[in-house]
Design a protein around this motif. Structure first.
Motif, PDB file in Angstrom:
ATOM      1  N   GLU A  83      53.538  24.365  52.416  1.00 63.52           N
ATOM      2  CA  GLU A  83      53.459  24.043  53.790  1.00 63.52           C
ATOM      3  C   GLU A  83      53.667  22.555  54.155  1.00 63.52           C
ATOM      4  N   CYS A 120      47.698  27.556  52.379  1.00 61.96           N
ATOM      5  CA  CYS A 120      47.606  27.558  50.719  1.00 61.96           C
ATOM      6  C   CYS A 120      47.684  28.730  50.051  1.00 61.96           C
ATOM      7  N   THR A 163      40.846  13.953  50.635  1.00 61.23           N
ATOM      8  CA  THR A 163      41.060  15.228  49.580  1.00 61.23           C
ATOM      9  C   THR A 163      42.883  15.356  49.315  1.00 61.23           C
ATOM     10  N   GLY A 208      36.888  20.244  60.064  1.00 60.24           N
ATOM     11  CA  GLY A 208      36.750  19.961  58.815  1.00 60.24           C
ATOM     12  C   GLY A 208      35.235  21.245  58.360  1.00 60.24           C
ATOM     13  N   HIS A 244      40.763  28.755  44.945  1.00 53.98           N
ATOM     14  CA  HIS A 244      41.483  27.868  45.753  1.00 53.98           C
ATOM     15  C   HIS A 244      40.599  26.387  45.720  1.00 53.98           C
ATOM     16  N   MET A 250      33.971  22.217  47.438  1.00 58.00           N
ATOM     17  CA  MET A 250      34.053  23.492  48.436  1.00 58.00           C
ATOM     18  C   MET A 250      33.812  24.702  47.325  1.00 58.00           C
TER      19      MET A 250
HETATM   20  C1  LIG Z   1      35.636  19.316  54.014  1.00 58.48           C
HETATM   21  C2  LIG Z   1      35.271  17.777  54.863  1.00 58.48           C
HETATM   22  C3  LIG Z   1      35.036  18.384  56.435  1.00 58.48           C
HETATM   23  C4  LIG Z   1      34.215  17.041  54.408  1.00 58.48           C
HETATM   24  O1  LIG Z   1      34.047  15.788  54.878  1.00 58.48           O
HETATM   25  P1  LIG Z   1      32.581  15.269  55.539  1.00 58.48           P
HETATM   26  O2  LIG Z   1      32.560  16.174  56.794  1.00 58.48           O
HETATM   27  O3  LIG Z   1      32.998  13.923  55.889  1.00 58.48           O
HETATM   28  O4  LIG Z   1      31.782  15.482  54.701  1.00 58.48           O
HETATM   29  P2  LIG Z   1      30.241  15.971  54.540  1.00 58.48           P
HETATM   30  O5  LIG Z   1      29.514  15.051  55.310  1.00 58.48           O
HETATM   31  O6  LIG Z   1      30.192  17.429  54.726  1.00 58.48           O
HETATM   32  O7  LIG Z   1      29.757  15.793  53.050  1.00 58.48           O
HETATM   33  C5  LIG Z   1      30.512  16.393  51.821  1.00 58.48           C
HETATM   34  C6  LIG Z   1      29.548  16.440  50.663  1.00 58.48           C
HETATM   35  O8  LIG Z   1      29.286  15.029  50.293  1.00 58.48           O
HETATM   36  C7  LIG Z   1      27.812  14.931  50.255  1.00 58.48           C
HETATM   37  N1  LIG Z   1      27.507  13.347  50.387  1.00 58.48           N
HETATM   38  C8  LIG Z   1      27.663  12.673  51.451  1.00 58.48           C
HETATM   39  N2  LIG Z   1      27.554  11.356  50.948  1.00 58.48           N
HETATM   40  C9  LIG Z   1      27.210  11.499  49.584  1.00 58.48           C
HETATM   41  C10 LIG Z   1      26.848  10.183  48.615  1.00 58.48           C
HETATM   42  N3  LIG Z   1      26.827   9.066  49.228  1.00 58.48           N
HETATM   43  N4  LIG Z   1      26.636  10.723  47.213  1.00 58.48           N
HETATM   44  C11 LIG Z   1      26.667  11.884  47.024  1.00 58.48           C
HETATM   45  N5  LIG Z   1      27.021  12.872  47.922  1.00 58.48           N
HETATM   46  C12 LIG Z   1      27.288  12.545  49.134  1.00 58.48           C
HETATM   47  C13 LIG Z   1      27.255  15.609  51.201  1.00 58.48           C
HETATM   48  O9  LIG Z   1      25.801  15.884  51.276  1.00 58.48           O
HETATM   49  C14 LIG Z   1      28.096  16.609  51.283  1.00 58.48           C
HETATM   50  O10 LIG Z   1      27.631  17.560  50.041  1.00 58.48           O
HETATM   51  P3  LIG Z   1      27.475  19.154  50.262  1.00 58.48           P
HETATM   52  O11 LIG Z   1      26.832  19.626  51.532  1.00 58.48           O
HETATM   53  O12 LIG Z   1      29.050  19.726  50.583  1.00 58.48           O
HETATM   54  O13 LIG Z   1      26.764  19.851  48.980  1.00 58.48           O
HETATM   55  C15 LIG Z   1      36.604  16.886  54.875  1.00 58.48           C
HETATM   56  O14 LIG Z   1      36.854  16.473  53.640  1.00 58.48           O
HETATM   57  C16 LIG Z   1      37.845  17.518  55.362  1.00 58.48           C
HETATM   58  O15 LIG Z   1      38.047  17.677  56.513  1.00 58.48           O
HETATM   59  N6  LIG Z   1      38.899  18.028  54.776  1.00 58.48           N
HETATM   60  C17 LIG Z   1      40.034  18.877  54.862  1.00 58.48           C
HETATM   61  C18 LIG Z   1      39.739  20.206  55.160  1.00 58.48           C
HETATM   62  C19 LIG Z   1      39.145  20.842  53.928  1.00 58.48           C
HETATM   63  O16 LIG Z   1      39.510  20.682  52.864  1.00 58.48           O
HETATM   64  N7  LIG Z   1      38.487  22.073  54.322  1.00 58.48           N
HETATM   65  C20 LIG Z   1      37.881  22.884  53.281  1.00 58.48           C
HETATM   66  C21 LIG Z   1      38.116  24.313  53.425  1.00 58.48           C
HETATM   67  S1  LIG Z   1      39.583  24.919  54.205  1.00 58.48           S
HETATM   68  C22 LIG Z   1      41.017  24.851  52.888  1.00 58.48           C
HETATM   69  O17 LIG Z   1      40.404  24.909  51.723  1.00 58.48           O
HETATM   70  C23 LIG Z   1      42.151  25.172  53.209  1.00 58.48           C
HETATM   71  C24 LIG Z   1      43.271  23.739  52.920  1.00 58.48           C
HETATM   72  C25 LIG Z   1      42.460  22.552  53.491  1.00 58.48           C
HETATM   73  O18 LIG Z   1      43.058  23.567  51.510  1.00 58.48           O
HETATM   74  C26 LIG Z   1      44.123  23.877  53.863  1.00 58.48           C
HETATM   75  C27 LIG Z   1      45.361  25.202  53.616  1.00 58.48           C
HETATM   76  O19 LIG Z   1      44.686  26.391  53.412  1.00 58.48           O
HETATM   77  O20 LIG Z   1      46.333  25.233  53.852  1.00 58.48           O
END
Ligand SMILES: CC(C)(COP(=O)([O-])OP(=O)([O-])OC[C@H]1O[C@@H](n2cnc3c(N)ncnc32)[C@H](O)[C@@H]1OP(=O)([O-])[O-])[C@@H](O)C(=O)NCCC(=O)NCCSC(=O)C[C@@](C)(O)CC(=O)[O-]
Length: 448
Positions: A83, A120, A163, A208, A244, A250
């Motif tokens: 991609e 992906c 990530t 996200g 994945h 995740m």
């Molecule tokens: C995924 C988000 C939204 C997360 O980003 P965010 O929203 O900033 O993070 P959050 O607030 O959800 O925190 C993540 C985790 O960290 C913890 N946390 C917080 N602070 C601390 C600390 N101090 N010490 C320890 N832990 C801490 C927090 O509690 C949480 O734990 P969980 O609820 O998951 O158990 C962001 O990384 C993002 O936008 N990523 C890109 C999109 C993505 O990867 N999505 C995943 C599903 S989609 C997919 O897999 C497809 C993809 C992305 O590969 C693309 C494709 O298919 O082409």
């Protein structure tokens, strides 16, 4: 029936490493634990200035062909999943074939080449294409080369920036494979979703939080669809669950829901009842909201039980080891998870022959797929031959300022390029990007 599956695997990581807790966290003014515990990541891989999706894919494919003593005439198709393509017409597979033809006497003129796109999940779709081609008897005794290759970059300061990752996986798909045989049974969960997309832009527009919910919803559908053809899954059915992995956190969420689903109505649910009660059933609740709340509470309790922890430690955690060190390789991510799990089993001296892997692929936009794989007797020799640890250890450690330059070098909208930023590593026995051709095409050379 002909047994078809993965005969050999090679990977190629981007040669640069960004340490998330040590280097990225202070620059972002974030707690290092957010990366290591929250997301489950230690580092990201990035391409050096002379690397890109073609060099990483071609170098992985070349290593695989050399190790398996293959010539171009042994390969009947080259399917590339990416991609991160930079050409809207000419597929990356032609660039990769062009590279390989520089180092082999023969050519790939007889080989069918293409490029798959569906975020992906297209890596697994390419695997399907290769599988179907062989099962249809159209391969004339030849194998398929499936290459997943991506540079997963997000815009600076996007939450997804933590990530990022870059690397390629080359899979040889053949009759009577040495690593895994693929099941004919598959399950799908597919819907038109707007959670992660790149409409004529390099970096993704991402919702996200929603992307996480869509991943879980489509995976749930795919599991149910798979069970409708393969029968109900029991937690003991699979030795490993390569999923994945955009980041290990995740998969941690997905695994909890998966275990709750597959342990329902089994002796495991009964045994756990004394400790955490039985699973909430929808019909016992007046509203969907009340049911969901009870199910979420049960899942929290479930993940605290020894039963769950042992299952997770054996079946899921080993699949995440490489991902923690490299980040998201998009199309390659689930194939890295499979390799990671088999590598851990090899290192722990576990005999995996005949064991089942339940593989969960996913692509935003969105689609999930579940299929089973049966580990073949040649798996250990194949895993032993892959130099993953050496590649990871040899990466150049970036400072934050160097990371900023590298992000610019690979940003199509920035002027920074090979000429402006010095390479961090010296290429050796590999394909490199070395400039532009007369029609705007990217050019590649093999460096001895
Ligand atoms: C995924 C988000 C939204 C997360 O980003 P965010 O929203 O900033 O993070 P959050 O607030 O959800 O925190 C993540 C985790 O960290 C913890 N946390 C917080 N602070 C601390 C600390 N101090 N010490 C320890 N832990 C801490 C927090 O509690 C949480 O734990 P969980 O609820 O998951 O158990 C962001 O990384 C993002 O936008 N990523 C890109 C999109 C993505 O990867 N999505 C995943 C599903 S989609 C997919 O897999 C497809 C993809 C992305 O590969 C693309 C494709 O298919 O082409």
């Amino acid at each position: 029936m002909t047994s078809v599956g993965i005969d050999a695997v090679e990977i190629r990581t981007g040669k640069l490493r960004l340490d998330l807790p040590e280097t990225f966290a202070p620059a972002q003014d974030k707690d290092p634990g957010y990366y290591t515990k929250g997301l489950g990541l230690t580092a990201s891989s990035f391409p050096d200035v002379y690397e890109d999706i073609v060099t990483m894919g071609a170098n992985a494919a070349h290593a695989l062909m050399e190790r398996k003593d293959l010539e171009p005439e042994d390969i009947g198709r080259i399917d590339v999943a990416t991609e991160s393509a930079f050409d809207n017409s000419k597929p990356v597979s032609t660039y990769i074939a062009g590279c390989l033809e520089q180092v082999y006497d023969g050519d790939f003129h007889h080989a069918n080449k293409g490029e798959r796109k569906f975020a992906c999940i297209s890596g697994t779709q390419s695997l399907d294409d290769a599988y179907n081609w062989i099962r249809a008897g159209r391969n004339r005794g030849r194998s398929a080369l499936v290459i997943t290759t991506d540079t997963a970059l997000y815009a600076r300061n996007d939450p997804g920036e933590a990530t990022q990752g870059a690397g390629a996986v080359a899979l040889l798909v053949s009759e009577d494979p040495d690593v895994v045989e693929l099941s004919t049974e598959q399950g799908y969960g597919s819907a038109d979703e707007t959670d992660f997309l790149k409409p004529q832009q390099q970096f993704p527009s991402v919702d996200g939080k929603r992307s996480v919910q869509v991943y879980l919803a489509r995976m749930r559908e795919a599991v149910t669809d798979f069970e409708s053809v393969a029968g109900k899954i029991h937690p003991d059915d699979a030795a490993l669950l390569p999923f994945h992995t955009p980041y290990p956190g995740m998969v941690r969420k997905a695994a909890a829901l998966a275990f709750r689903h597959v342990s329902r109505d089994t002796e495991i649910e009964e045994e756990l009842a004394a400790e955490i009660g039985r699973q909430p059933r929808r019909e016992a609740f007046d509203s969907e909201e009340a049911f969901r709340e009870a199910a979420a509470d049960y899942t929290d309790d479930l993940t605290d039980t020894d039963t769950y922890r042992e299952w997770y430690a054996e079946t899921v955690d080993p699949t995440l080891t490489i991902s923690r060190e490299v980040g998201n390789w998009y199309t390659g991510s689930v194939h890295v998870a499979r390799l990671s799990g088999l590598k851990a089993a090899y290192e722990d001296d576990i005999d995996m022959t005949g064991e089942t892997l339940l593989v969960g692929s996913y692509g935003s936009g969105a689609q999930a797929e579940i299929h089973a794989e049966t580990v073949q007797s040649g798996w250990a020799d194949e895993i032993e031959a892959i130099d993953v640890d050496e590649q990871l250890a040899a990466r150049y450690e970036l400072t934050f300022e160097e990371y900023e330059d590298v992000h610019d070098v690979h940003n199509h909208d920035e002027d920074a390029g090979v000429a402006d930023v010095d390479q961090f590593t010296a290429p050796e026995a590999e394909f490199v990007f070395d400039g532009w051709g007369r029609m705007g095409e990217r050019k590649y050379t093999y460096v001895e």
